[in-house]
Design a protein around this motif. Structure first.
Motif, PDB file in Angstrom:
ATOM      1  N   ILE A 197     -27.878  11.276  20.498  1.00  0.00           N
ATOM      2  CA  ILE A 197     -28.778  10.961  20.652  1.00  0.00           C
ATOM      3  C   ILE A 197     -29.104   9.358  20.901  1.00  0.00           C
ATOM      4  O   ILE A 197     -29.358   8.735  21.269  1.00  0.00           O
ATOM      5  CB  ILE A 197     -30.188  11.859  20.758  1.00  0.00           C
ATOM      6  CG1 ILE A 197     -30.481  12.569  21.822  1.00  0.00           C
ATOM      7  CG2 ILE A 197     -32.108  10.536  21.135  1.00  0.00           C
ATOM      8  CD1 ILE A 197     -31.420  13.577  21.376  1.00  0.00           C
ATOM      9  N   ALA A 198     -28.941   8.946  19.556  1.00  0.00           N
ATOM     10  CA  ALA A 198     -28.877   7.962  18.379  1.00  0.00           C
ATOM     11  C   ALA A 198     -28.049   7.182  19.461  1.00  0.00           C
ATOM     12  O   ALA A 198     -28.496   5.775  19.597  1.00  0.00           O
ATOM     13  CB  ALA A 198     -29.227   7.970  16.966  1.00  0.00           C
ATOM     14  N   ALA A 199     -26.478   7.439  19.945  1.00  0.00           N
ATOM     15  CA  ALA A 199     -26.395   6.148  20.464  1.00  0.00           C
ATOM     16  C   ALA A 199     -25.709   6.193  20.945  1.00  0.00           C
ATOM     17  O   ALA A 199     -25.884   5.010  21.935  1.00  0.00           O
ATOM     18  CB  ALA A 199     -24.541   7.273  20.186  1.00  0.00           C
ATOM     19  N   GLN A 200     -26.778   7.273  22.179  1.00  0.00           N
ATOM     20  CA  GLN A 200     -26.528   6.805  23.700  1.00  0.00           C
ATOM     21  C   GLN A 200     -28.134   6.236  23.828  1.00  0.00           C
ATOM     22  O   GLN A 200     -27.817   5.344  24.689  1.00  0.00           O
ATOM     23  CB  GLN A 200     -26.943   8.456  24.269  1.00  0.00           C
ATOM     24  CG  GLN A 200     -25.591   9.618  24.230  1.00  0.00           C
ATOM     25  CD  GLN A 200     -26.221  10.752  25.430  1.00  0.00           C
ATOM     26  OE1 GLN A 200     -26.381  10.399  26.112  1.00  0.00           O
ATOM     27  NE2 GLN A 200     -26.120  11.724  24.496  1.00  0.00           N
ATOM     28  N   ALA A 201     -29.050   6.374  23.172  1.00  0.00           N
ATOM     29  CA  ALA A 201     -30.226   5.441  23.187  1.00  0.00           C
ATOM     30  C   ALA A 201     -29.855   3.893  22.590  1.00  0.00           C
ATOM     31  O   ALA A 201     -30.373   3.173  23.484  1.00  0.00           O
ATOM     32  CB  ALA A 201     -31.144   6.087  21.854  1.00  0.00           C
ATOM     33  N   LEU A 202     -28.880   3.651  21.316  1.00  0.00           N
ATOM     34  CA  LEU A 202     -28.763   2.277  21.351  1.00  0.00           C
ATOM     35  C   LEU A 202     -27.467   1.200  22.239  1.00  0.00           C
ATOM     36  O   LEU A 202     -27.660   0.329  22.318  1.00  0.00           O
ATOM     37  CB  LEU A 202     -27.791   2.072  20.194  1.00  0.00           C
ATOM     38  CG  LEU A 202     -28.172   2.697  19.140  1.00  0.00           C
ATOM     39  CD1 LEU A 202     -27.636   2.884  17.663  1.00  0.00           C
ATOM     40  CD2 LEU A 202     -29.620   1.404  18.221  1.00  0.00           C
ATOM     41  N   ASP A 203     -27.360   2.751  23.447  1.00  0.00           N
ATOM     42  CA  ASP A 203     -26.097   2.353  24.316  1.00  0.00           C
ATOM     43  C   ASP A 203     -27.478   1.976  25.461  1.00  0.00           C
ATOM     44  O   ASP A 203     -26.959   0.788  26.428  1.00  0.00           O
ATOM     45  CB  ASP A 203     -25.956   3.308  25.386  1.00  0.00           C
ATOM     46  CG  ASP A 203     -24.349   3.787  24.456  1.00  0.00           C
ATOM     47  OD1 ASP A 203     -23.749   2.401  23.197  1.00  0.00           O
ATOM     48  OD2 ASP A 203     -23.585   4.580  24.384  1.00  0.00           O
ATOM     49  N   ARG A 204     -28.214   2.053  25.047  1.00  0.00           N
ATOM     50  CA  ARG A 204     -29.082   1.872  26.848  1.00  0.00           C
ATOM     51  C   ARG A 204     -30.732   0.919  26.503  1.00  0.00           C
ATOM     52  O   ARG A 204     -31.447   0.926  27.252  1.00  0.00           O
ATOM     53  CB  ARG A 204     -29.952   3.307  27.480  1.00  0.00           C
ATOM     54  CG  ARG A 204     -29.189   3.999  27.900  1.00  0.00           C
ATOM     55  CD  ARG A 204     -29.185   5.894  28.087  1.00  0.00           C
ATOM     56  NE  ARG A 204     -28.069   6.007  29.006  1.00  0.00           N
ATOM     57  CZ  ARG A 204     -26.962   6.397  28.210  1.00  0.00           C
ATOM     58  NH1 ARG A 204     -26.790   6.621  26.917  1.00  0.00           N
ATOM     59  NH2 ARG A 204     -25.554   7.430  29.173  1.00  0.00           N
ATOM     60  N   THR A 205     -30.550   0.718  25.548  1.00  0.00           N
ATOM     61  CA  THR A 205     -31.387  -0.892  24.801  1.00  0.00           C
ATOM     62  C   THR A 205     -30.592  -1.992  24.427  1.00  0.00           C
ATOM     63  O   THR A 205     -30.111  -0.930  23.383  1.00  0.00           O
ATOM     64  CB  THR A 205     -32.599   0.203  23.997  1.00  0.00           C
ATOM     65  OG1 THR A 205     -33.756  -1.184  24.166  1.00  0.00           O
ATOM     66  CG2 THR A 205     -32.811   1.063  22.949  1.00  0.00           C
ATOM     67  N   SER A 206     -31.179  -3.047  24.019  1.00  0.00           N
ATOM     68  CA  SER A 206     -30.467  -3.831  23.773  1.00  0.00           C
ATOM     69  C   SER A 206     -31.828  -4.341  22.897  1.00  0.00           C
ATOM     70  O   SER A 206     -31.353  -5.367  21.493  1.00  0.00           O
ATOM     71  CB  SER A 206     -30.073  -5.359  24.631  1.00  0.00           C
ATOM     72  OG  SER A 206     -31.173  -5.704  24.899  1.00  0.00           O
ATOM     73  N   SER A 207     -32.675  -4.595  22.828  1.00  0.00           N
ATOM     74  CA  SER A 207     -33.534  -4.735  21.737  1.00  0.00           C
ATOM     75  C   SER A 207     -34.502  -3.712  20.659  1.00  0.00           C
ATOM     76  O   SER A 207     -34.562  -4.309  20.142  1.00  0.00           O
ATOM     77  CB  SER A 207     -35.153  -5.330  22.615  1.00  0.00           C
ATOM     78  OG  SER A 207     -35.403  -3.867  23.220  1.00  0.00           O
ATOM     79  N   LEU A 208     -34.604  -2.671  21.385  1.00  0.00           N
ATOM     80  CA  LEU A 208     -35.029  -1.782  20.559  1.00  0.00           C
ATOM     81  C   LEU A 208     -34.363  -1.270  18.728  1.00  0.00           C
ATOM     82  O   LEU A 208     -33.502  -1.385  19.611  1.00  0.00           O
ATOM     83  CB  LEU A 208     -34.925  -0.516  21.304  1.00  0.00           C
ATOM     84  CG  LEU A 208     -36.941  -0.457  22.591  1.00  0.00           C
ATOM     85  CD1 LEU A 208     -37.130   0.455  22.914  1.00  0.00           C
ATOM     86  CD2 LEU A 208     -38.298  -0.614  21.189  1.00  0.00           C
ATOM     87  N   GLU A 209     -34.902  -0.982  17.523  1.00  0.00           N
ATOM     88  CA  GLU A 209     -33.629  -0.673  16.473  1.00  0.00           C
ATOM     89  C   GLU A 209     -34.758   1.267  16.865  1.00  0.00           C
ATOM     90  O   GLU A 209     -35.866   1.684  16.987  1.00  0.00           O
ATOM     91  CB  GLU A 209     -34.817  -1.258  15.632  1.00  0.00           C
ATOM     92  CG  GLU A 209     -34.077  -0.236  14.077  1.00  0.00           C
ATOM     93  CD  GLU A 209     -34.366  -1.453  12.852  1.00  0.00           C
ATOM     94  OE1 GLU A 209     -35.082   0.116  12.119  1.00  0.00           O
ATOM     95  OE2 GLU A 209     -35.671  -2.810  12.907  1.00  0.00           O
TER      96      GLU A 209
END
Length: 312
Positions: free
Chosen positions: A55-67
């Motif tokens: 999930i973390a990998a997918q989330a990081l792919d879908r936002t460029s601002s959030l940590e």
């Protein structure tokens, strides 16, 4: 230091699959969360560590601002495997990954061959984090033989952009937990409580960190749940409700203790997220900025009586 806000996803309805399971919708929500003023989002799926990493990998792919704050446990996968996967995530995201280490009892298999109990759990976390940091920073393979892990030629060829300085988040209340957190934690997640209880815990954590020369490097995060006004609980939990301005006022005294981050749960609908950002987050940030502007020493709060705001 400016206050930060972290979004802790929940379920709008008990039957919902969860925040991250429709990634078309999730991408829209992540954008909204970032626009609302949140800087981070927690990944903590009940399916466990491997699902969290996916999930973390997918989330990081879908936002460029959030940590992305990845909830993690020692003992699920070997340190060398975890170090490689986490370094890859950190590199791919440009350094937007932080590690939230939670305690978990030793498995039955572990208990047969290793000492069990609370102390052993934290000893394993300690050894695990030492190894992760070493794997993220070493320039040649190394061997390790410890109480919980054995490594031969341990090495991670592709480091993340921060190397061994990936942000580590921890919590806990026992003396054993605080010793480990004092050694490793960059951010300590507090247990909800009254102002006095939280103040005392912060003092204990700083004392533990001071033993490693890290008291000045430690930051504090406080979990906060925003509830419907008719469903708020007692004042000793950091549960808040009411109009956005009232919620901001309730959190203000906690910020006065030196808390750097509020971990906000209970705002999962798009309208709730937008309202929290437009009103609660903006009001609290502006109020703190005005207060700090009146303080002679930068970054410190002016002395004044802090009164605990009861949740309504």
């Amino acid at each position: 230091m400016p206050i930060e806000f972290t979004h802790v996803p929940g379920k709008i309805h008990p039957a919902d699959a969860g925040f991250f399971y429709d990634f078309v919708e999730t991408a829209t929500k992540l954008s909204l969360i970032g626009d609302a003023g949140f800087r981070k989002i927690v990944v903590d799926d009940q399916a466990g560590l491997l699902t969290n990493m996916d999930i973390a990998a997918q989330a990081l792919d879908r936002t460029s601002s959030l940590e992305v704050v990845l909830t993690h446990w020692a003992g699920v996968i070997e340190p060398t495997v975890a170090a490689r996967q986490l370094a890859a995530l950190d590199a791919k995201s440009g350094g937007r990954l932080s590690l939230r280490m939670l305690s978990e009892p030793l498995s039955d298999d572990d208990a047969e061959t290793r000492p069990a109990g609370h102390t052993a759990v934290w000893q394993r976390i300690d050894e695990y984090l030492v190894l992760l940091k070493r794997l993220w920073s070493n320039d040649r393979p190394f061997d390790h033989e410890g109480a919980f892990y054995s490594i031969k030629d341990g090495y991670v060829p592709r480091k993340g952009p921060h190397g061994a300085d990936v942000t580590i988040r921890m919590g806990g209340q026992s003396g054993t937990a605080l010793k480990v957190a004092g050694r490793h934690a960059d951010i300590f997640e507090l247990t909800p409580g009254s102002l006095d209880e939280i103040r005392q815990m912060m003092q204990r954590v700083r004392s533990a960190a001071a033993e490693h020369g890290r008291a000045g490097k430690l930051r504090f995060a406080l979990p906060v749940r925003i509830r419907p006004e008719h469903n708020a609980s007692g004042h000793k939990s950091v549960d808040v409700s009411g109009p956005p301005a009232q919620i901001a006022l309730s959190l203000f005294p906690y910020a006065g203790l030196g808390i750097h981050e509020f971990m906000i749960a209970g705002v999962d609908r798009p309208r709730e997220i937008a309202t929290a950002g437009r009103e609660t987050i903006a009001l609290l940030r502006n109020s703190l900025a005005r207060r700090e502007a009146d303080v002679p020493q930068p970054g410190a709060f002016a002395p004044r009586t802090v009164r605990e705001a009861r949740a309504r």
